[in-house]
Design a protein around this motif. Structure first.
Motif, PDB file in Angstrom:
ATOM      1  N   PRO A   1     -18.952  32.097  15.413  1.00 41.39           N
ATOM      2  CA  PRO A   1     -17.602  31.833  15.909  1.00 41.39           C
ATOM      3  C   PRO A   1     -17.631  31.311  17.351  1.00 41.39           C
ATOM      4  CG  PRO A   1     -17.763  34.017  14.906  1.00 41.39           C
ATOM      5  CD  PRO A   1     -19.157  33.516  15.052  1.00 41.39           C
ATOM      6  N   GLU A   2     -16.602  30.541  17.723  1.00 41.93           N
ATOM      7  CA  GLU A   2     -16.544  29.981  19.075  1.00 41.93           C
ATOM      8  C   GLU A   2     -16.382  31.059  20.145  1.00 41.93           C
ATOM      9  OE1 GLU A   2     -13.679  26.922  19.501  1.00 41.93           O
ATOM     10  OE2 GLU A   2     -14.771  25.493  18.224  1.00 41.93           O
ATOM     11  N   THR A   3     -15.954  32.247  19.758  1.00 41.75           N
ATOM     12  CA  THR A   3     -15.765  33.347  20.727  1.00 41.75           C
ATOM     13  C   THR A   3     -17.044  34.137  20.964  1.00 41.75           C
ATOM     14  OG1 THR A   3     -15.020  34.752  18.898  1.00 41.75           O
ATOM     15  CG2 THR A   3     -13.319  33.607  20.186  1.00 41.75           C
ATOM     16  N   THR A   4     -18.145  33.734  20.348  1.00 44.29           N
ATOM     17  CA  THR A   4     -19.403  34.478  20.453  1.00 44.29           C
ATOM     18  C   THR A   4     -19.952  34.420  21.874  1.00 44.29           C
ATOM     19  OG1 THR A   4     -19.917  33.972  18.154  1.00 44.29           O
ATOM     20  CG2 THR A   4     -21.746  34.698  19.543  1.00 44.29           C
TER      21      THR A   4
ATOM     22  N   LYS B   1     -21.642  27.690  23.082  1.00 41.98           N
ATOM     23  CA  LYS B   1     -21.532  26.946  24.336  1.00 41.98           C
ATOM     24  C   LYS B   1     -20.378  25.937  24.225  1.00 41.98           C
ATOM     25  CE  LYS B   1     -25.957  25.890  24.184  1.00 41.98           C
ATOM     26  NZ  LYS B   1     -27.294  25.370  24.584  1.00 41.98           N
ATOM     27  N   LEU B   2     -19.185  26.414  24.594  1.00 43.28           N
ATOM     28  CA  LEU B   2     -17.994  25.567  24.530  1.00 43.28           C
ATOM     29  C   LEU B   2     -18.098  24.381  25.476  1.00 43.28           C
ATOM     30  CD1 LEU B   2     -15.303  28.379  24.456  1.00 43.28           C
ATOM     31  CD2 LEU B   2     -15.743  26.755  22.616  1.00 43.28           C
ATOM     32  N   GLN B   3     -18.711  24.589  26.612  1.00 44.59           N
ATOM     33  CA  GLN B   3     -18.905  23.531  27.614  1.00 44.59           C
ATOM     34  C   GLN B   3     -20.384  23.531  27.966  1.00 44.59           C
ATOM     35  OE1 GLN B   3     -19.969  23.195  30.802  1.00 44.59           O
ATOM     36  NE2 GLN B   3     -18.872  21.460  31.646  1.00 44.59           N
TER      37      GLN B   3
ATOM     38  N   PRO C   1     -10.765  29.031  28.650  1.00 43.77           N
ATOM     39  CA  PRO C   1     -10.432  30.339  29.246  1.00 43.77           C
ATOM     40  C   PRO C   1     -11.379  31.462  28.879  1.00 43.77           C
ATOM     41  CG  PRO C   1      -8.472  29.264  28.359  1.00 43.77           C
ATOM     42  CD  PRO C   1      -9.639  28.469  27.895  1.00 43.77           C
ATOM     43  N   SER C   2     -12.097  31.378  27.768  1.00 47.77           N
ATOM     44  CA  SER C   2     -12.969  32.485  27.361  1.00 47.77           C
ATOM     45  C   SER C   2     -14.283  32.527  28.136  1.00 47.77           C
ATOM     46  CB  SER C   2     -13.270  32.382  25.860  1.00 47.77           C
ATOM     47  OG  SER C   2     -13.994  31.188  25.573  1.00 47.77           O
ATOM     48  N   LEU C   3     -14.606  31.474  28.888  1.00 51.56           N
ATOM     49  CA  LEU C   3     -15.892  31.407  29.584  1.00 51.56           C
ATOM     50  C   LEU C   3     -15.883  32.253  30.851  1.00 51.56           C
ATOM     51  CD1 LEU C   3     -16.821  27.626  29.229  1.00 51.56           C
ATOM     52  CD2 LEU C   3     -17.442  29.539  27.740  1.00 51.56           C
TER      53      LEU C   3
ATOM     54  N   TYR D   1     -24.019  31.958  29.857  1.00 53.44           N
ATOM     55  CA  TYR D   1     -24.470  31.938  28.476  1.00 53.44           C
ATOM     56  C   TYR D   1     -25.681  32.846  28.289  1.00 53.44           C
ATOM     57  CZ  TYR D   1     -21.346  27.973  27.674  1.00 53.44           C
ATOM     58  OH  TYR D   1     -20.234  27.163  27.565  1.00 53.44           O
ATOM     59  N   GLY D   2     -25.792  33.863  29.138  1.00 51.54           N
ATOM     60  CA  GLY D   2     -26.839  34.861  28.993  1.00 51.54           C
ATOM     61  C   GLY D   2     -28.230  34.262  28.979  1.00 51.54           C
TER      62      GLY D   2
END
Length: 487
Positions: free
Chosen positions: A105-108, A137-139, A179-181, A217-218
């Motif tokens: 999922p994109e929220t991972t 990685k959304l961005q 916003p989730s980043l 991103y850990g």
């Protein structure tokens, strides 16, 4: 002591109990712990396919309506608030082992996820998998901070605020649009090492050093990081205020205005070539000009200043013909363009049609009509310039007319604009041509007539004017008459 009747009843009950146990055993399935096909999941729009495999037994226990699903824990490995990330089709898998493919999922975002497999008919759960790191990685591209200005300064006892640009200049893909980043700030400790400072979209700096920020991103590697900014303390005097140009320097004005940005402060004043620019009192200044731009920045208890010599890369060019050119039928004119453009290309047009065979800086033009040449700089700015010109047939200044005309209409339409007389009286014949107004005042006289009277505006009104001529040849032959000038 059991009677024969009771013994039969006992045997019947025992058979029923055994049959029930067999049915219950048949209805149960055991799912093995998932075996992950990866060690960490660093997903993105360009890659998001992962797999796991597991065994189950007995195969005969699965009903035709069974569906396998994958359950994903929270980032800490807890299944109490889990998410189903995959569900198979009815009866899709009937033999063991099975391999399932799925996406994150994109929220991972976390370091300790676990997965487990569930069956629906009969219902059963596997044990949780080993822990793994996973991020979507959304961005995943470099971004800018501090308006791409490479320096900043704070007064002694103060601080400097570094921020992620949103949207920033040019094609900056600001991670603040997601916003989730979350973000981690670092300070360089050597050219190849750094230390973690803080989390968040901004960082207040009160220690000198070079800072940058990365999207969190850990343990996944990423290209989502910022430019470096060096922060200094202005302990005395005036600090340096770096100025950055959004389109670079030199820049291409064909791309539009470039944005000049300087370090953050309380107030600003911009100058060009030493002269104050009215109302230029923001951290940024847009311009499409070249010149020496400078800025004064108020930092509170101290100040900063900086200068940039801004250069435009617009190329220079010239053409060797006028907008309108006249040639005789059968003649030609050599048209040449010169330019300092980098790797220039030339396109020539006649009557708005491309002349595909002409690709150099020179053309030999012989047809009457409208021409255009487009010069394109293919390296550097990749900009273009166009020149338009016309070639028309030259008018014969001494046509072979038979009679002396008595009417002309100098209105600029190219027809009967001047008094054109027979060739035996014009230039080269040494004939005296004299023209007088109606009061006898000589307004024109020459022995080298060019068929060009009137040469100036006669200030015509609604009433036509009448002039008189006397032509005297070299052998004293005389011609007299009138010329009516109409609007």
């Amino acid at each position: 002591m059991l009677t024969p009747t009771n013994l039969n009843k006992f045997i019947l009950s025992l058979c029923l109990l055994i049959s029930t146990f067999q049915e219950q055993a048949k209805a149960q399935v055991v799912l093995g712990t998932p075996n992950l096909g990866f060690t960490q999941a660093c997903a993105s729009d360009s890659f998001n396919t992962y797999s796991l495999s597991f065994v189950f037994s007995p195969e005969s226990a699965l009903e035709s309506s069974n569906q396998f699903s994958i359950e994903m824990s929270d980032p800490d490995g807890d299944f109490s608030d889990s998410t189903i990330i995959y569900t198979s089709q009815l009866g899709e898998f009937t033999t063991s082992p099975a391999t399932l493919e799925f996406s994150m999922p994109e929220t991972t975002a976390g370091e300790n996820y676990r997965l487990r497999v569930k069956s629906s008919a009969p219902a059963s759960n596997s044990s949780g998998s080993t822990n793994f790191a996973a991020y979507f990685k959304l961005q995943d591209s470099p971004f800018t901070i501090n308006n791409l200005v490479s320096t900043g300064a704070y007064c002694t006892g103060g601080s400097y605020l570094l921020t992620i640009d949103n949207p920033g200049n040019g094609n900056n893909d600001s991670p603040l649009n997601y916003p989730s980043l979350t973000f981690n700030w670092f300070r360089e400790t050597s050219p190849t090492t750094s230390e973690f400072i803080a989390e968040g979209p901004t960082l207040s700096v009160s220690t000198e050093g070079t800072y940058f920020v990365e999207t969190n991103y850990g343990t996944c590697t990423s290209n989502s990081f910022s430019n470096r900014v060096t922060i200094t303390e202005a302990s005395s005097g005036e600090a340096d205020a770096t100025i950055a140009s959004s389109l670079g320097n030199p820049y291409c004005p064909e791309q539009g205005n470039t944005t000049l940005s300087t370090i953050g402060g309380i107030s600003y004043q911009w100058y060009k070539n030493g002269e104050i620019i009215p109302d230029a009192t923001e951290q940024q200044l847009q311009t499409n000009e070249s010149g020496s731009f400078s800025v004064q920045v108020d930092l509170g208890d101290c100040s900063a200043s900086g200068t940039i010599e801004l250069v435009s890369e617009l190329f220079n060019s010239e053409i060797n013909v006028d907008e309108v050119n006249s040639i005789e039928d059968g003649e030609s004119i050599t048209v040449i363009v010169t330019t300092d453009a980098l790797a220039p290309e030339f396109q020539w047009y006649f009557q708005n049609q491309l002349i595909s065979s002409e690709t150099s800086d020179t053309i030999e033009a012989s047809s009457f009509g409208d021409y255009k040449v487009v010069i394109t700089e293919t390296s550097g700015c990749n900009s273009s310039k166009a020149y338009e010109f016309t070639i028309e047939e030259a008018l014969d200044p001494f046509p072979d007319v038979e009679k002396l005309p008595n009417v002309i209409s100098p209105n600029g339409d190219g027809i009967n604009d001047t008094w054109v007389i027979p060739q035996k009286y014009v230039s080269g014949t040494n004939t005296d041509v004299m023209i007088m107004d109606n009061r006898g005042v000589v307004v024109f006289q020459t022995t080298d007539y060019q068929n060009n009277w009137p040469q100036t505006n006669l200030n015509l009104t609604s009433i036509n004017k009448v002039f008189y001529y006397i032509i005297t040849t070299e052998n004293d032959e005389t011609k007299k008459g009138s010329i009516t000038v109409v609007k």
